[in-house]
Design a protein around this motif. Structure first.
Motif, mmCIF file in Angstrom:
data_model
loop_
_atom_site.group_PDB
_atom_site.id
_atom_site.type_symbol
_atom_site.label_atom_id
_atom_site.label_comp_id
_atom_site.label_asym_id
_atom_site.label_seq_id
_atom_site.Cartn_x
_atom_site.Cartn_y
_atom_site.Cartn_z
ATOM 1 N N GLN A 374 18.824 33.058 32.659
ATOM 2 C CA GLN A 374 19.024 32.704 31.245
ATOM 3 C C GLN A 374 20.302 33.255 30.654
ATOM 4 O O GLN A 374 20.399 33.419 29.427
ATOM 5 C CB GLN A 374 17.844 33.156 30.393
ATOM 6 N N THR B 179 12.091 35.647 33.524
ATOM 7 C CA THR B 179 12.582 34.393 34.101
ATOM 8 C C THR B 179 13.153 34.670 35.483
ATOM 9 O O THR B 179 12.838 33.988 36.463
ATOM 10 C CB THR B 179 13.694 33.811 33.208
ATOM 11 N N THR B 207 9.159 26.223 32.284
ATOM 12 C CA THR B 207 10.270 26.817 33.035
ATOM 13 C C THR B 207 9.789 27.369 34.372
ATOM 14 O O THR B 207 10.550 27.369 35.354
ATOM 15 C CB THR B 207 10.954 27.908 32.181
#
Lengths: 523, 523
Positions: A374, B179, B207
């Motif tokens: 990200q 993430t 995601t």
């Protein structure tokens, strides 16, 4: 702007003035949370330049299969005036426990630690209050994987100023550092199942090798001289490639560190770069240009240092013109992905850098970054932006780089002076580096009393441990061998002049000298 | 400390006092640049707890093949007193253009924006000057991929306080956010060539799906109810697995968001977690526990809100005891990798989180992080550490979390109140969430005049666009379908109460209501 020179269209680099005029015309940059941006928003018109080639044939199935991030895409709707978002799980900035951050930084162009500093303050709502284009409420929330528009603008302009890529559709994308950029790029271009392989210098950055190997991708080394990798050797290797003998498909990627190469310190001159690029065109190799040390280019070493030479540039334009051109600057095909980093020129802890490549490649990179990290830390982006853009500006940052390389020149000269004084020339030789942080010392195993009964690697290890026992740590050359499975006939050590004080470097080289003398049984 | 309860050995959670006594005994934390650390340096003795199982059979060839980073290893020699390093290319902090950073932060436990704040200042050489255990000269240089010892100590202690894993050899490792942690973990456990697959909730974080799919790994959904995934359905799916029919090997990994699940808002109760864990033991699944919303657990929703209930905890011990236990806390096998994040509870822009898992798994993770990102930003580590450890301490941070969840409770209650008031109950239904940021609204397609002539997905899309036209963005349920290739018979929308003001949420829900009414031709 483009002009004709001897019948060739040359696209002139913009000046800082051009860029600032463009900014003034564009007006204030107004952005919200997780705002989408790309370099096209900030670049000069690129009309007249060719478009980059298409790289479908080079991309891995993994990369080709990456969809856009659906949740990030949805934020496109937020541009509609009056839209209320119940969409993304973005926390409200009222719950951010940082209401203000200040930092004390040098005032360009007076960078010495003894020069007066200035205090720069960042508020939570500076954007709303009209006092800045970037603030805590935006930087500390979620962002796009490309990084913020604010930092993307600065980096795009800087890239234009420095490199002015000769094709139209180039883009930058922020990274969480070049370590990450390399891993993402290797995954983008290489596939284990396809038996892909990468070409690189015969000695290269150990971490790059550790990045490539677990992916099932083989790395092969190209011979080098004092200017880095040899295009003729590269051409020959590729022309004679035998897939069965090598156990790998002919390489379609070159990974190179052109300036102050790690570990050898070698810097490719402009003609060398042109020749390497031509070989890459001939064999259709994609180039990963890893340039952390690019800005640390130095005047040639003189054994008897005098006052700073009158040829040291005094204007930023002269400084830029004096740097060896990047692969990116000669890349008419868009076959280069250049990796830049703030680690060596500002602070490594920022974990922030950027890549420059064609729009197609940057899009593939971004798709991966959306799920891999990200983008860089908001603290890092904000604190770098506040310094580089709002406080120093392009001129100030280039002055910082000009100043910094002179510090490294002084450090390099100090290390080379003690090497000249203490190292046993009969067994140790070196080429003074003209960029970067590293001195590469060659030790001749043939002069060792036990050679060839004991191997070069064995002697290297002995010297290394003698040096540790004496209180000095150098990196062993064998750590950087691209093909460690092949026989080693040479001994190298890598020393950095980046960290230790000049006094400590003197002591360290004496200790290293003693270690070599002990191993070689010299006086 | 362990005690016998009904013949079972129970290892008691340490208290904050225990931890602070241990710190006092250990003395000042003294570390240099890129110092190596792990949780064992900071944990209570774990004698009497079993060791984690070995996960060789679950690891991917890529992960198993990862060597240690040779250059990072070499920094081990720097612990020797008097050692001079010419080894690593660490820039000298004299060239860091940040000599001081200050931040204005709340004073625990008074966190309201109107409460007085305090100014906390970080110098470049606070460690050398004895004024702090962490400073700019260390945080802004290179570090280890695990993150700094300073932050590792705080996180290790916090993990002990909150989760007290019931096996001995657990470790934490900092991440650049969950993430990234998920991508690294999937690559650690799954391999395309092995036809690996992952089990998860039937609706899951979009995601996550975009992370998994390009790796050639299939994701399969398990049925859910209001408490999240159903262990019986999971057991049945696994027991009846047909590799040929599914086109994938029987899953050996479960990815789950146990609290305030994204997108459904569902929270697994303690018995549900035990049952899921037992199914994972039965089929030898490794569990990825993704818990960004864990601390946002809330009191049950009451349609007529009153003053804060007397059952709201007033001590941090009561707060901790009232949270639903993590998988990590019932993980006797060491089969859980828990992912934690500061994004939802401090600032998303920190890009800093951590994993907790067995030493074997953390070592594999670290090897990858060394080449994938080199750990979190030094700015982020330093500014979080300064706030959490040196300024607030464990007690202050827990008070912050207690305060924060009450803000989210108020926001949730505001959203639910306007849903009660405006949404057409005849077609929309929902379960009030007890954790996290999301409300999951179910729309009944059977009530639509054009159903089944038009599909559920088609109606969902229509409502979405009506809503956009009306000025409200919600996330479509279909974005989160784990198996988008299967027929969809349900319509969902996800709304967050995290971002918009209470007033804006009221407007937004009225707009959404109008969009649904228009599609369904209701008054």
């Amino acid at each position: 702007m483009s002009v004709q020179q001897n019948g060739v269209v040359v696209h002139e680099r913009p000046s800082i003035t051009d860029i600032m005029e463009r900014r003034a015309k564009a007006g204030r940059l107004v952005t919200g949370i997780a705002a989408v941006s790309d370099s096209d928003m900030f670049k000069a018109p690129t009309s007249g330049k060719p478009k980059a080639k298409n790289w479908d044939s080079h991309l891995s199935p993994e990369s080709q299969g990456r969809p856009p991030c659906i949740l990030k895409q949805a934020s496109g709707y937020l541009k509609v005036p009056g839209m209320i978002s119940l969409g993304g799980g973005f926390p409200s900035s009222e719950y951010f426990p940082y209401s203000e951050i200040s930092m004390r930084v040098p005032t360009a162009p007076a960078f010495a630690e003894t020069d007066p500093t200035q205090l720069v303050t960042i508020g939570k709502h500076d954007i709303r209050d009209g006092t800045s284009e970037y603030d805590l409420s935006v930087a500390l929330n979620y962002g796009q994987a490309t990084g913020s528009p604010q930092m993307t603008r600065f980096i795009t302009e800087h890239t234009e100023l420095m490199f002015n890529p000769p094709y139209a559709d180039w883009q930058i994308c922020q990274t969480v550092g070049s370590t990450s950029a390399l891993e993402q790029t290797v995954r983008m271009l290489c596939d284990r199942a396809r038996k892909d392989s990468i070409l690189t210098e015969e000695y290269t950055f150990a971490t790059a090798l550790e990045t490539i190997a677990p992916l099932g991708v083989k790395a092969f080394g190209v011979q080098m001289d004092g200017e880095g990798l040899l295009p003729e050797s590269m051409d020959q290797t590729l022309s004679e490639w035998n897939e069965d003998a090598r156990g790998a498909r002919k390489p379609h990627v070159l990974y190179t560190v052109p300036s102050g190469q790690n570990p050898t310190g070698a810097t490719q001159g402009i003609q060398r770069r042109r020749d390497i690029y031509a070989v890459c065109q001939k064999h259709d190799l994609y180039i990963i240009e890893d340039e952390p040390y690019y800005y640390l280019q130095m005047p040639a070493y003189k054994a008897q240092p005098t006052a700073p030479s009158s040829s040291d540039p005094t204007s930023v334009e002269t400084f830029i013109a004096g740097l060896v051109p990047a692969f990116l600057s000669i890349d008419v095909d868009g076959r280069v992905l250049r990796m830049d980093s703030f680690s060596k020129v500002l602070v490594p802890g920022s974990r922030l850098g950027w890549i420059t490549a064609s729009a197609q490649i940057v899009q593939r990179y971004q798709r991966h970054a959306e799920v891999a990290n990200q983008g860089p830390s908001g603290f890092s982006q904000l604190m770098l932006w506040k310094l580089l853009d709002e406080t120093w500006g392009h001129e100030g940052y280039l002055r910082w780089l000009m100043d910094l390389r002179m510090h490294y020149t002084r450090r390099r000269d100090a290390l080379l002076a003690v090497c000249d004084e203490f190292l046993p020339r009969e067994v140790v030789s070196w080429t003074p580096p003209s960029s970067g942080m590293f001195l590469w010392m060659k030790v001749d195993p043939a002069k060792h009393p036990d050679y060839p009964r004991r191997s070069a690697l064995d002697i290297e290890e002995e010297i290394f441990h003698h040096a540790i026992d004496n209180g000095v740590l150098c990196a062993r050359g064998s750590w950087f061998r691209t093909e460690p499975g092949t026989p080693a006939s040479e001994i190298f050590f890598r020393a950095t002049y980046a960290s230790a004080s000049e006094e400590a470097m003197g002591t360290a080289i004496q200790r290293l000298s003693m270690a070599i003398r002990k191993s070689f049984q010299l006086q």
